[in-house]
Design a protein around this motif. Structure first.
Motif, mmCIF file in Angstrom:
data_model
loop_
_atom_site.group_PDB
_atom_site.id
_atom_site.type_symbol
_atom_site.label_atom_id
_atom_site.label_comp_id
_atom_site.label_asym_id
_atom_site.label_seq_id
_atom_site.Cartn_x
_atom_site.Cartn_y
_atom_site.Cartn_z
ATOM 1 N N ASN A 399 0.861 -1.203 0.000
ATOM 2 C CA ASN A 399 0.000 0.000 0.000
ATOM 3 C C ASN A 399 0.889 1.242 0.000
ATOM 4 N N PHE A 400 0.617 2.157 -0.932
ATOM 5 C CA PHE A 400 1.439 3.359 -1.062
ATOM 6 C C PHE A 400 1.098 4.359 0.036
ATOM 7 N N VAL A 401 2.134 5.048 0.521
ATOM 8 C CA VAL A 401 1.984 6.024 1.603
ATOM 9 C C VAL A 401 2.751 7.292 1.236
ATOM 10 N N VAL A 402 2.150 8.457 1.524
ATOM 11 C CA VAL A 402 2.822 9.736 1.292
ATOM 12 C C VAL A 402 4.023 9.834 2.223
ATOM 13 N N GLN A 403 5.204 10.036 1.611
ATOM 14 C CA GLN A 403 6.435 10.114 2.396
ATOM 15 C C GLN A 403 6.840 11.565 2.669
ATOM 16 N N THR A 404 6.893 12.371 1.604
ATOM 17 C CA THR A 404 7.396 13.745 1.721
ATOM 18 C C THR A 404 6.585 14.682 0.825
ATOM 19 N N ILE A 405 6.334 15.919 1.326
ATOM 20 C CA ILE A 405 5.700 16.968 0.516
ATOM 21 C C ILE A 405 6.701 18.116 0.400
ATOM 22 N N LEU A 406 7.067 18.496 -0.835
ATOM 23 C CA LEU A 406 8.075 19.533 -1.056
ATOM 24 C C LEU A 406 7.454 20.728 -1.789
ATOM 25 N N PRO A 407 7.151 21.826 -1.080
ATOM 26 C CA PRO A 407 6.599 23.027 -1.753
ATOM 27 C C PRO A 407 7.638 23.638 -2.696
ATOM 28 N N ALA A 408 7.147 24.221 -3.818
ATOM 29 C CA ALA A 408 8.044 24.860 -4.786
ATOM 30 C C ALA A 408 7.790 26.365 -4.873
ATOM 31 N N GLY A 409 6.740 26.801 -4.197
ATOM 32 C CA GLY A 409 6.411 28.229 -4.239
ATOM 33 C C GLY A 409 5.919 28.687 -2.878
ATOM 34 N N THR A 410 4.835 29.481 -2.875
ATOM 35 C CA THR A 410 4.326 30.040 -1.618
ATOM 36 C C THR A 410 3.355 29.105 -0.890
ATOM 37 N N ALA A 411 2.842 28.079 -1.583
ATOM 38 C CA ALA A 411 1.862 27.170 -0.966
ATOM 39 C C ALA A 411 2.530 26.330 0.121
ATOM 40 N N SER A 412 1.766 26.067 1.215
ATOM 41 C CA SER A 412 2.283 25.237 2.312
ATOM 42 C C SER A 412 2.113 23.755 1.959
ATOM 43 N N GLU A 413 2.698 22.880 2.779
ATOM 44 C CA GLU A 413 2.575 21.439 2.565
ATOM 45 C C GLU A 413 1.107 21.012 2.614
ATOM 46 N N GLN A 414 0.362 21.567 3.579
ATOM 47 C CA GLN A 414 -1.054 21.194 3.714
ATOM 48 C C GLN A 414 -1.860 21.641 2.501
ATOM 49 N N GLU A 415 -1.555 22.838 1.984
ATOM 50 C CA GLU A 415 -2.279 23.346 0.809
ATOM 51 C C GLU A 415 -2.004 22.480 -0.424
ATOM 52 N N ILE A 416 -0.753 22.062 -0.569
ATOM 53 C CA ILE A 416 -0.398 21.186 -1.707
ATOM 54 C C ILE A 416 -1.145 19.853 -1.591
ATOM 55 N N VAL A 436 -5.380 10.883 -0.981
ATOM 56 C CA VAL A 436 -6.660 11.183 -0.324
ATOM 57 C C VAL A 436 -6.635 10.727 1.138
ATOM 58 N N SER A 437 -6.078 9.546 1.388
ATOM 59 C CA SER A 437 -5.988 9.029 2.762
ATOM 60 C C SER A 437 -5.144 9.936 3.647
ATOM 61 N N ALA A 438 -4.012 10.443 3.091
ATOM 62 C CA ALA A 438 -3.141 11.332 3.860
ATOM 63 C C ALA A 438 -3.871 12.625 4.217
ATOM 64 N N ALA A 439 -4.658 13.156 3.270
ATOM 65 C CA ALA A 439 -5.425 14.384 3.541
ATOM 66 C C ALA A 439 -6.484 14.144 4.607
ATOM 67 N N LYS A 440 -7.147 13.021 4.534
ATOM 68 C CA LYS A 440 -8.172 12.682 5.537
ATOM 69 C C LYS A 440 -7.558 12.474 6.914
ATOM 70 N N ASP A 441 -6.381 11.860 6.935
ATOM 71 C CA ASP A 441 -5.693 11.647 8.221
ATOM 72 C C ASP A 441 -5.378 12.975 8.907
ATOM 73 N N GLN A 442 -5.082 13.998 8.097
ATOM 74 C CA GLN A 442 -4.790 15.328 8.652
ATOM 75 C C GLN A 442 -6.059 16.172 8.818
ATOM 76 N N LYS A 443 -7.227 15.521 8.549
ATOM 77 C CA LYS A 443 -8.537 16.176 8.689
ATOM 78 C C LYS A 443 -8.635 17.459 7.845
#
Length: 687
Positions: A399-416, A436-443
């Motif tokens: 099962n795939f899991v989000v490991q890292t979120i790397l912003p490239a501009g002004t958007a935050s990790e949560q926004e991306i 989708v699961s990672a976003a739901k986990d962070q509510k």
């Protein structure tokens, strides 16, 4: 089969039924008392088979087993009268011994009466068998030996030997029954009844009458009777009876329940998904019974050896009685020595020792969530030199899991993550589901796109409140002329690019999760002197990264299913016997082609069907555990054979030297059989 308690006799019955012209094949499994006959005649053969059984072991009953009913582990009443006869015979033997010097005539009468009480069944069975030509069985040999002792004036010894033999037989029977019931109880988790809920009214009904769609109530402490899904309630489930894993699992509405597990806390209501005949508890029982019927080479060899052993020892006894007596003239001594040979010529301990050891190994595996599909699988597994594994679902969780979120501009990790999740809401791809699961986990609030277009093989083009959004691989952004900058992709992970209104907003790195026990499992294999290899269709960078983290010796990437089988055969040629562990549909050919194929219980049905071993836990720890059980089983089997032959040979040598008595010979027969039984079930208690 009922009332069969002689391993050697069961081998003879099997051979005779196999010789019937109407029979294609026949397997009699002494450990489970199952007789499997392959013939187009069906039940028409019952009278013939019963006649064969009556000739070889009188009192044996062959009956057709009811559908879904296991072999009765306690269906033996031949020994019900043992205790009264042993007490009466034993008391008369003691009286005879006490009066042997002062009142020899009364002593002789006591010995004769005691002998008739103790040996009546043995003598009658020997006479019946002589009429049908079966003279090389234990009843005839014991009768001949003890009557011979009477003839040479050893009245007390003749009765004592028969008493010791009967006591040994009773203990051997008890030990076999106990070991058989322990193993079958460990694997037969099927319920007799279930609590059927009919519109709020709960009533107890036979488990076999429950059908798909029925609602079943499971109280705290109850064993889950059938496979199903929770429709009401929450609880924690002890899955150790099925998987061997001691950690309780939380369940709620919608959770799948596996029969055989135990409900530890809350009241549950479950909708039946599989009837009793198809549920996990029945599959496990069938697997163990089928496994016991699959005889390893060691068992087949010892059965053939036993057919030669008894005639050889009887011939040796005859030679011992005649040749030295003609030379020395001491007929009484050499006939007595020959009689000790007759007592130990029965091969029961040998014929019993190997199958019971393998049956115990199969039972020990099932207690730990490892299903061996036969003694042959255990026999092959102990010789394994290389364990070859698929990556996804075996070494990793699949099962795939989000490991890292790397912003490239002004958007935050949560926004991306929010933007990506909005694009992937309708996706069924594992990568999309993981976002989708990672976003739901962070509510996080996931927006519904105003427009959405899936571009095959590249990603998603959508319109959100932020504007035009792209979510996919580098090819997608390149197609829409979005500059991805100097981002270097790491081959060990999958990179998802997100752009908003033509500008790169950031990337999300996703990877399959390595099983937490993987590193220790590989270390355990290395400590056992076993090499490891990984075969995968994934890219080289991802495969090398996983292999490096868990410590796998050899890695082969970018493989097609046909390539996997070719490399497996190459590894086998280089290193020796190879085991393959996989879980996918495309692994079935490799599983079938390996010396031992093992499938994860969470894998595809085709893989489980093709495998020789199934790991119900889907844990990598089970690989080394299975090999340890196989090695222990093989060692115990060898110990039993060596011990039985060594003791019998020693008693023969001591007999020729004039040291061994018939008492010691009885120990070499029934005593050794008891010790072999006890040694066999030792594996059930190994940690």
């Amino acid at each position: 089969m009922k009332n069969i308690d002689c391993a050697n006799c069961s081998a003879k019955i099997e051979k005779k039924i196999q010789e019937l012209p109407e029979v294609d094949d026949c397997i009699l499994t002494f450990a489970t008392r199952q007789l499997r006959v392959y013939s187009s005649e069906g039940t028409k053969l019952l009278p013939k088979m019963q006649e064969i059984a009556d000739k070889i072991e009188p009192g044996t009953i062959i009956e057709v087993r009811e559908e879904g009913k296991p072999a009765d582990a306690n269906s033996n009443d031949k020994h019900a009268h043992d205790l009264p006869e042993l007490i009466a015979g034993g008391l008369l033997f003691i009286v005879g011994e006490l009066l042997s010097h002062s009142m020899p005539q009364i002593s002789a009468i006591c010995f004769v009466i005691a002998y008739l009480i103790l040996g009546r069944e043995v003598l009658l069975t020997a006479l019946k068998n002589m009429k049908t030509g079966h003279v090389m069985d234990e009843n005839f040999l014991m009768s001949l030996a003890t009557i011979g002792a009477f003839c040479v004036g050893q009245f007390g010894e003749a009765v004592g030997v028969m008493l010791f033999y009967r006591v040994g037989e009773a203990f051997e029977h008890r030990a076999v029954e106990k070991s058989r019931s322990q193993i079958m109880e460990a694997v037969d988790l099927r319920p007799e009844t279930v609590l059927l809920d009919e519109n709020g009214t709960v009533r107890e009904v036979p488990a076999g009458s429950a059908v798909v769609g029925n609602i079943v109530e499971i109280r705290p402490g109850d064993r889950i009777p059938l496979d199903g899904v929770v429709v009401e309630g929450e609880s924690r489930i002890d899955t150790s009876p099925i998987t061997g894993e001691p950690v309780p699992v939380s369940v709620k509405v919608g959770s799948q329940l596996t029969s055989g597990c135990v409900n530890t806390s809350g009241l549950l209501k479950m909708r039946v998904e599989k009837e009793l005949s198809e549920s996990m508890v029945t599959r496990i029982l069938d697997s163990v019974e089928n496994a016991a019927a699959s005889k390893p080479q060691a068992e087949r060899f010892i059965t053939k050896f036993a057919r030669v052993y008894t005639p050889f020892v009887v011939a040796l006894a005859a030679a011992t009685a005649i040749i030295p007596s003609l030379i020395t003239g001491n007929w009484s001594h050499w006939i007595y020595t020959a009689l000790t040979f007759l007592v130990i010529s029965c091969p029961c301990a040998l014929v019993l020792s190997v199958p019971l050891a393998f049956f115990s190994g199969i039972g020990a595996g099932s207690k730990k969530g490892i299903l061996f599909k036969g003694g042959i699988a255990l026999e092959n597994l102990k010789a394994v030199k290389t364990v070859v594994m698929d990556k996804t679902g075996t070494i990793t969780k699949g099962n795939f899991v989000v490991q890292t979120i790397l912003p490239a501009g002004t958007a935050s990790e949560q926004e991306i993550l929010q933007i990506a999740a909005a694009c992937e809401t309708a996706s069924t791809h594992p990568i999309g589901i993981s976002i989708v699961s990672a976003a739901k986990d962070q509510k996080l609030v996931i927006e519904k796109p105003a427009e959405i277009e899936e571009i095959s093989g590249k990603g998603i083009h959508a319109r959100l409140s932020q504007g035009e959004v792209l979510c996919g691989n580098r090819k997608l952004l390149t197609e829409f002329n979005v500059d991805c900058g100097a981002y270097d992709e790491n081959g060990a992970v999958t990179t998802v690019y997100i752009s908003v209104n033509g500008k790169l907003a950031g990337t999300i790195q996703i990877a399959d999760t390595i099983k937490p026990e993987a590193k220790d499992a590989i270390r355990s294999l290395k400590s056992m002197g076993i090499r490891s290899a990984m075969l995968t269709g994934d890219g080289e960078a991802a495969a090398e990264a996983v292999a490096a983290e868990v410590g796998i010796d050899n890695v082969y990437a970018k493989l097609l299913p046909a390539d996997k089988l070719e490399i497996l055969q190459k590894l086998r040629a280089e290193n020796g016997s190879a085991m393959f562990v996989g879980d996918g549909i495309n692994d079935a050919p490799v599983l079938a082609g390996a010396d031992v194929g093992a499938a994860m219980g969470s894998g595809a049905d085709a893989a489980i069907e093709a495998a020789d071993v199934v790991f119900m836990t889907s844990s990598m720890d089970a690989i080394s555990e299975a090999i340890k059980i196989a090695r222990s089983t093989g060692a115990i089997s060898n110990q039993n054979v060596v011990f039985a032959l060594a003791v019998k040979a020693l008693v023969m040598i001591l007999g020729l030297m004039g040291i061994a008595s018939m008492w010691l010979a009885v120990f070499a027969d029934t005593g050794v059989a008891i010790l072999c039984v006890l040694n066999s079930i030792r594996i059930l208690y190994k940690k």
